[in-house]
Design an enzyme around this catalytic site. Structure first.
Site, PDB file in Angstrom:
ATOM      1  N   GLY A  77     -34.903  95.349  -9.086  1.00 53.93           N
ATOM      2  CA  GLY A  77     -34.877  94.326 -10.131  1.00 53.93           C
ATOM      3  C   GLY A  77     -33.931  94.709 -11.248  1.00 53.93           C
ATOM      4  O   GLY A  77     -33.173  93.893 -11.758  1.00 53.93           O
ATOM      5  N   GLU A  78     -33.951  95.971 -11.584  1.00 50.86           N
ATOM      6  CA  GLU A  78     -33.119  96.491 -12.665  1.00 50.86           C
ATOM      7  C   GLU A  78     -31.628  96.359 -12.342  1.00 50.86           C
ATOM      8  O   GLU A  78     -30.818  96.028 -13.207  1.00 50.86           O
ATOM      9  CB  GLU A  78     -33.492  97.960 -12.873  1.00 50.86           C
TER      10      GLU A  78
END
Lengths: 395, 335
Positions: A257-258
């Site tokens: 996600g990052e």
């Protein structure tokens, strides 16, 4: 082919939201942009010298910007994944890569694993104040001898009665000096390979946590970057985050996600730099005309715009899949790789178009150039991305 | 192709079409690339995506019956002729002239690089209909190739060997007045109208062609051994594949974005231009990288890789050169 009149007139000024965004996203975009332009950007130069103040967190907490996609029960706004993309994009208006990174580490790197794997008590204790901006978080993975190769991590956590004793060191830790809590990756079983990692929530005021020094960097000067030492730090069993022995998998999940958020930030940063340079090229004269009217310069802009748009569409398409429940690790890696490279190339080309002015501090282009360079290293280097993508084809 | 219904995917059933939409045409553009011959894809594409759309969009009912219906059936082959020896991207410089006579025009001049020009039954042709220069005096005529004075010869090319590319000579060819396509002197509008779809179709085709040559090279790299292991397991080669896959995926995302806007009826000039610019150059570079991974084998005709490279080289030229794309984009920003 297309409906309507047979020949559509090009309308280049028309602003079109991408299909993944709703009107609500666009309103959010507007308000974050206003905030960044009015309350952050005016201080960008000053914060390069001093690092940005902790009050940025409390202010963003007040505005509800630290928990856009976090559950409402913990004080978040309960938005979808796209809201954090919007945040990453619009925070580039702060014109401070270091500030954006410091905030992103808090909201998109340290907070997600606590929400995903933490106990109710841990969430109440840390996530609730973190969303308010009252507690600041950081994430400790990298060590002096282990970066991308997470398996080489040496920080040990040894069980002693109903406590763990932690020894080791972590480096390049964003927010490491200001943080109240570190999400710490340790080894609890040296012989268990990838099964031997455990995450801990370690308060930064625990005895034995030593903030060794502020590290000096090429760019991202507004962020604080720490070398940390852990000497016989004692934490209770309740400080374990997630399952003992599952730390490696917890952290790998978190990285995806990052990386995509990072890609969105790169695209937006490249767009800001492009816009600024376009303005410059339309004002600056040489050899009797605006430099932007030289074909060589015009074509540079055409190439840059094409690259940025491709990176944006790759990122949005992947975000759409992510939001819809897929776990597209290959495409996330592609978006991260392509966007980071694009941002660096665009920053360098913009510097070139600015000429001598670009090399000067005043125009802010050299700072973008220096700040952007980290994106090809942080959150997984270009080479690690290439390896992930290549291996996904069985190579 | 006509029998299979592939030439009328987006056309109404009463014209012999399948009643689909632009996305069906997009699928055709992608899947034709799977035939492994850009020349074949180009010849078919010139018929379905380049030459017949102007007749469909601007033609009278009579013209549609006489030309589009048989084109859909595959019984008539179409070509579009704009480029001349003295005018390529710069369409304002066209010199082929149509002089009005009783019941129609007499057309004289030359057209070159015309895909399907030798085999075509009719050619949708840009001609000058006024003495005034520039964009204003251009009209389109549908020229039947069996008319006296029409002759076409094949040009030899670097790639695209499976397609016929013609030099067309027009020596006082008669064209009846009912074959004027669109308004008199409004030809420039017609040229511009189909550019977006043509370039989008090229982009879709190139993304698919890249995927095709990538997949074939991936198979090769997981079979071929050197220095005791599969060459694909060397990091240098693995990273080449990762880089290529990223290039393809970025091109696909950009192209699909442009396609979505286009299909929804928006003006997508900027996005289509970007997609065309990015994918055509990428396709050539990627094919060249695949040739490199194949080593000596790639240089041999047998593996079809050298052909892919030669075929791909046209992309940054045809349908508007890279340089023209950059001009369009740069000017769209006010530069």
């Amino acid at each position: 082919m297309a409906s309507g009149s047979p020949v559509l007139k090009p309308d280049y000024d028309q602003k079109r939201a991408h299909f993944i965004f709703t009107d609500e996203h666009e309103q959010l975009r507007e308000s974050i942009r206003n905030f960044a332009q009015k309350e952050l950007a005016p201080h960008a130069d000053e914060w390069e010298e001093t690092t940005f103040p902790d009050s940025v967190f409390t202010r963003m907490g007040e505005l509800g910007l630290l928990g856009l996609d976090k559950p409402e029960e913990y004080g978040g706004q309960g938005g979808d994944y796209y809201t954090s993309l919007v945040l990453a994009e619009e925070m580039t208006h702060a014109q401070s890569g270091g500030l954006t990174m410091g905030v992103a580490v808090h909201t998109d790197m340290a907070m997600p694993p606590i929400l995903a794997f933490g106990t109710e008590e841990q969430k109440q204790q840390w996530v609730v104040p973190a969303i308010k901006g009252e507690k600041i978080l950081c994430l400790g993975i990298t060590e002096p001898d282990a970066g991308s190769d997470v398996a080489g991590i040496k920080t040990r956590a040894v069980k002693d009665g109903d406590e763990y004793v932690i020894n080791g060191s972590k480096t390049y830790i964003t927010n490491g000096h200001r943080a109240d809590l570190i999400v710490l990756v340790t080894k609890t079983d040296a012989d268990a390979g990838y099964e031997g990692f455990t995450l801990f929530l370690v308060p930064m005021d625990a005895p034995g946590v030593i903030r060794e020094k502020k590290l000096e960097k090429l760019g991202m000067h507004a962020s604080d970057t720490a070398l940390l030492a852990f000497q016989d730090v004692r934490v209770p069993e309740t400080a374990v985050l997630g399952e003992v022995g599952k730390g490696f998998y917890h952290i790998m999940w978190e990285l995806q996600g990052e990386r995509l958020i990072g890609a969105a930030g790169c695209v937006a940063g490249a767009q800001r730099c492009f816009d600024k340079t376009l303005e410059y090229a339309m004002e600056r004269e040489a050899f009797g005309r605006k430099i932007g009217n030289f074909q060589a310069i015009r074509h540079k802009f055409a190439d840059m715009a094409t690259k940025i748009e491709a990176a944006r569409q790759l990122t949005y398409m992947t975000a759409w899949r992510f939001q819809n429940g897929e776990y597209p690790v290959r495409e996330i890696s592609m978006a991260k790789l392509f966007s980071a490279r694009t941002a660096c190339e665009v920053a360098d080309e913009c510097l070139q178009i600015h000429g001598g002015a670009g090399y000067m501090k005043e125009y802010g282009i050299e700072r973008v150039w220096r700040d952007m360079r980290l994106n090809r290293i942080g959150a997984g280097t270009d080479e690690v991305m290439l390896d992930v993508i290549g291996r996904s084809y069985g190579l | 192709m006509g029998e299979l219904g592939f030439f009328g995917l987006s056309k109404p059933v009463e014209f012999g079409g399948q009643g689909g939409d632009v996305l069906h045409e997009a699928v055709l553009s992608e899947e034709l690339a799977g035939c492994g011959s850009a020349g074949v894809a180009a010849g078919l594409g010139a018929h379905v995506a380049i030459a017949t759309p102007p007749v469909w969009k601007f033609g009278s009912d009579d013209q549609k019956q006489r030309y589009v219906v048989p084109s859909i059936a595959g019984t008539k082959i179409a070509a579009l002729a704009i480029t001349e020896p003295g005018a390529g991207s710069d369409v304002a410089s066209l010199r082929t002239t149509a002089t009005p006579v009783d019941g129609g025009w007499i057309v004289s001049g030359e057209k070159c690089y015309i895909t399907n020009g030798v085999r075509a039954d009719f050619v949708v042709m840009a001609v000058r209909t006024t003495a005034a220069g520039g964009h204003g005096g251009i009209s389109f005529l549908i020229v039947d190739t069996d008319q006296a004075g029409y002759s076409a010869s094949k040009l030899e090319k670097m790639g695209w060997h499976a397609s016929d590319t013609a030099l067309i000579a027009l020596d006082e060819v008669f064209v009846p007045e009912q074959n004027l396509l669109g308004g008199l002197n409004e030809g420039f509008k017609l040229i511009m109208a189909n550019f977006q779809w043509e370039r989008l179709a090229m982009s879709l085709g190139s993304v698919a062609a890249m995927q095709n040559v990538f997949d074939r090279t991936l198979v090769y790299a997981t079979e071929r051994e050197a220095f005791g292991r599969k060459i694909g397991n060397f990091q240098a080669i693995r990273h080449k594949f990762a880089q290529m896959a990223t290039t393809i995926e970025a091109g696909r995302a950009l192209t699909y974005h442009a396609l979505r806007l286009f299909a929804e009826g928006h003006d997508a000039t900027r996005e289509v231009t970007m997609a065309k610019l990015k994918t055509q150059r990428d396709c050539f570079e990627l094919a060249d990288e695949c040739l490199q991974i194949h080593g000596g084998a790639g240089y041999m005709v047998e593996y079809g890789i050298e052909r892919a490279v030669r075929d791909a080289r046209l992309g940054p030229i045809g349908g508007g050169t890279d340089e023209v794309m950059r001009e369009i984009l740069g000017r769209s920003m006010g530069l």
